[in-house]
Write an enzyme that holds these catalytic residues in place. Structure first.
Site, mmCIF file in Angstrom:
data_model
loop_
_atom_site.group_PDB
_atom_site.id
_atom_site.type_symbol
_atom_site.label_atom_id
_atom_site.label_comp_id
_atom_site.label_asym_id
_atom_site.label_seq_id
_atom_site.Cartn_x
_atom_site.Cartn_y
_atom_site.Cartn_z
ATOM 1 N N SER A 28 58.066 46.212 32.675
ATOM 2 C CA SER A 28 58.666 45.559 33.417
ATOM 3 C C SER A 28 58.583 43.942 32.246
ATOM 4 O O SER A 28 59.374 43.244 32.300
ATOM 5 C CB SER A 28 58.054 44.855 34.242
ATOM 6 O OG SER A 28 57.888 46.358 34.968
ATOM 7 N N GLY A 29 58.545 43.958 31.106
ATOM 8 C CA GLY A 29 58.408 42.477 30.601
ATOM 9 C C GLY A 29 56.760 42.046 30.072
ATOM 10 O O GLY A 29 57.195 40.844 29.886
ATOM 11 N N HIS B 275 47.923 46.517 34.973
ATOM 12 C CA HIS B 275 48.923 47.230 36.234
ATOM 13 C C HIS B 275 48.299 47.100 37.246
ATOM 14 O O HIS B 275 49.419 48.224 37.985
ATOM 15 C CB HIS B 275 49.997 47.821 34.765
ATOM 16 C CG HIS B 275 50.119 48.174 33.934
ATOM 17 N ND1 HIS B 275 51.167 46.744 33.684
ATOM 18 C CD2 HIS B 275 50.272 47.612 32.336
ATOM 19 C CE1 HIS B 275 51.682 46.744 32.656
ATOM 20 N NE2 HIS B 275 50.332 47.264 31.319
ATOM 21 N N ARG C 267 61.277 44.041 37.020
ATOM 22 C CA ARG C 267 62.345 44.179 36.399
ATOM 23 C C ARG C 267 63.173 45.166 36.802
ATOM 24 O O ARG C 267 63.034 45.839 38.040
ATOM 25 C CB ARG C 267 61.963 45.221 34.435
ATOM 26 C CG ARG C 267 63.025 45.035 34.314
ATOM 27 C CD ARG C 267 62.478 45.749 32.724
ATOM 28 N NE ARG C 267 64.028 45.605 31.692
ATOM 29 C CZ ARG C 267 63.410 46.106 29.602
ATOM 30 N NH1 ARG C 267 62.565 47.019 29.937
ATOM 31 N NH2 ARG C 267 64.445 46.073 29.658
ATOM 32 N N TYR D 23 62.177 39.879 35.247
ATOM 33 C CA TYR D 23 62.532 40.225 34.076
ATOM 34 C C TYR D 23 64.479 39.258 33.810
ATOM 35 O O TYR D 23 64.314 38.417 32.881
ATOM 36 C CB TYR D 23 62.865 41.289 34.040
ATOM 37 C CG TYR D 23 63.156 41.515 32.390
ATOM 38 C CD1 TYR D 23 62.096 41.691 31.450
ATOM 39 C CD2 TYR D 23 64.446 42.356 31.692
ATOM 40 C CE1 TYR D 23 62.021 41.188 30.223
ATOM 41 C CE2 TYR D 23 63.943 42.617 30.370
ATOM 42 C CZ TYR D 23 63.678 41.912 29.767
ATOM 43 O OH TYR D 23 63.636 42.426 28.076
ATOM 44 N N GLY E 103 65.063 44.615 24.668
ATOM 45 C CA GLY E 103 64.687 44.028 25.246
ATOM 46 C C GLY E 103 65.856 43.234 26.714
ATOM 47 O O GLY E 103 66.124 42.562 26.282
#
Length: 339
Positions: A80-81, A146, A169, A235, A303
């Site tokens: 998710s970044g 996480h 994200r 994100y 990205g």
């Protein structure tokens, strides 16, 4: 190339079994299980799907970790970044320790080494009754995870004033990024995980730390209830205006940028230092390793926002939109694709 030697596999299995406490040895066989992406089975542990070799580290983390009021926790659902948020957070917190980008740790260390994961780097290699030595961790301490919010250590959730920054994200890009990552880091002897199969598992919620909607909503709801505790970021918003959100992170963490810092370009320097293009070209992120089987280069693909359109069929998009609409209805949280 990852080893597929039977002796090596047996040694790994023996080491993993040795690291398990009696409680986990008895628990794991009783848990519901489904086919995993990178392992034979995922197990439903505390309401989320987990690789079996991560259950013990998470269980130990929950029992042992004692958060400090000054701690910062960077939390995300996988892909998710995470790498970007870790870099930005580290740079914001440590900007006075490393005022010049010329000798900055991010130039020679991957963000995952500077901001270690609880469930892999800190507790992942420990025997269950061992306590990791965190005395040499420079304060202000920054950790990554996480793990869903309900399964964080109680000292993080309730017994300290530590801060949590969560980045989510768009589920479309998130899925594609996760699928691509898994196929890159899998053992060469393992079959490629086909897009259609992975998508069905994603929609069913059977992915690591999933269902993804529960993961996101857990942190989202906590950010609404305790905005001083949890900062919830998207994100796509970060990509749109990273300068604004870097400033927001500083404010949230109690280390706001001064007028002098803003006028002298400190925020812009941090953004440049942590940019995808900059980090991807660093030698440490081209040749270094995160674990024995995962190279640092695997954390830098594109990205981009919207890359999912190159992979998902119209029927996939329609199905995932319906799931998002159903699962997030009434939460106040939406994503651009289905808002």
């Amino acid at each position: 190339m990852a080893s597929t030697d039977p002796t090596h596999v047996t040694e790994n299995q023996s080491r993993e079994e040795e690291s398990l406490s009696r409680e986990c040895k008895e628990l794991i066989p009783t848990l519901p299980r489904e086919k995993g992406w990178t392992v034979r089975y995922l197990y439903l542990f505390q309401g989320f799907w987990c690789n079996p070799h991560r259950i013990q580290p998470i269980y130990t983390f929950q029992k042992q970790f004692q958060a400090k009021d000054s701690d910062v926790i960077v939390a995300t659902y996988p892909k998710s970044g995470t790498t970007w948020l870790k870099a930005l957070t580290f740079a914001v917190v440590n900007r006075h320790n490393f005022p010049s980008s010329e000798n900055h740790p991010l130039l020679t260390s991957n963000p995952h080494h500077l901001v270690p994961f609880f469930e892999t780097s800190i507790y992942g290699e420990m025997i269950h009754d061992q306590i990791p030595d965190l005395s040499n961790v420079i304060e202000r301490r920054i950790f990554g995870t996480h793990v869903p919010f309900p399964s964080l250590a109680k000292s993080i959730k309730d017994n300290s004033k530590c801060k949590i920054i969560y980045l989510c994200r768009n589920p479309f890009d998130n899925f594609v990024s996760l699928w691509m990552f898994v196929n890159k880091v899998k053992l060469e002897s393992a079959p490629t995980l086909m897009l259609e199969e992975a998508f069905e598992m994603h929609c069913n919620g059977t992915t690591r730390y999933g269902p993804f909607w529960n993961h996101i909503l857990g942190y989202w709801k906590e950010s609404i209830a305790r905005p001083e505790k949890v900062l919830f970021l998207k994100y796509e918003d970060l990509k749109d205006d990273v300068n604004f959100y870097v400033k927001r992170v500083g404010e949230f963490l109690g280390c706001p940028f001064t007028h002098e810092e803003e006028s002298s370009g400190v925020i812009e320097d941090i953004v440049q230092l942590c940019s995808f293009e900059k980090m991807k070209e660093l030698e440490v992120n081209k040749c270094g390793t995160f674990t024995r089987d995962v190279g640092n280069k695997h954390f830098f693909r594109k990205g981009e926002v919207g890359d999912w359109v190159n992979y998902l069929s119209p029927s996939m998009v329609e199905k995932l939109c319906k799931i998002i609409e159903e699962k997030f209805r009434g939460s106040g949280l939406s994503f651009r694709m289905c808002s």
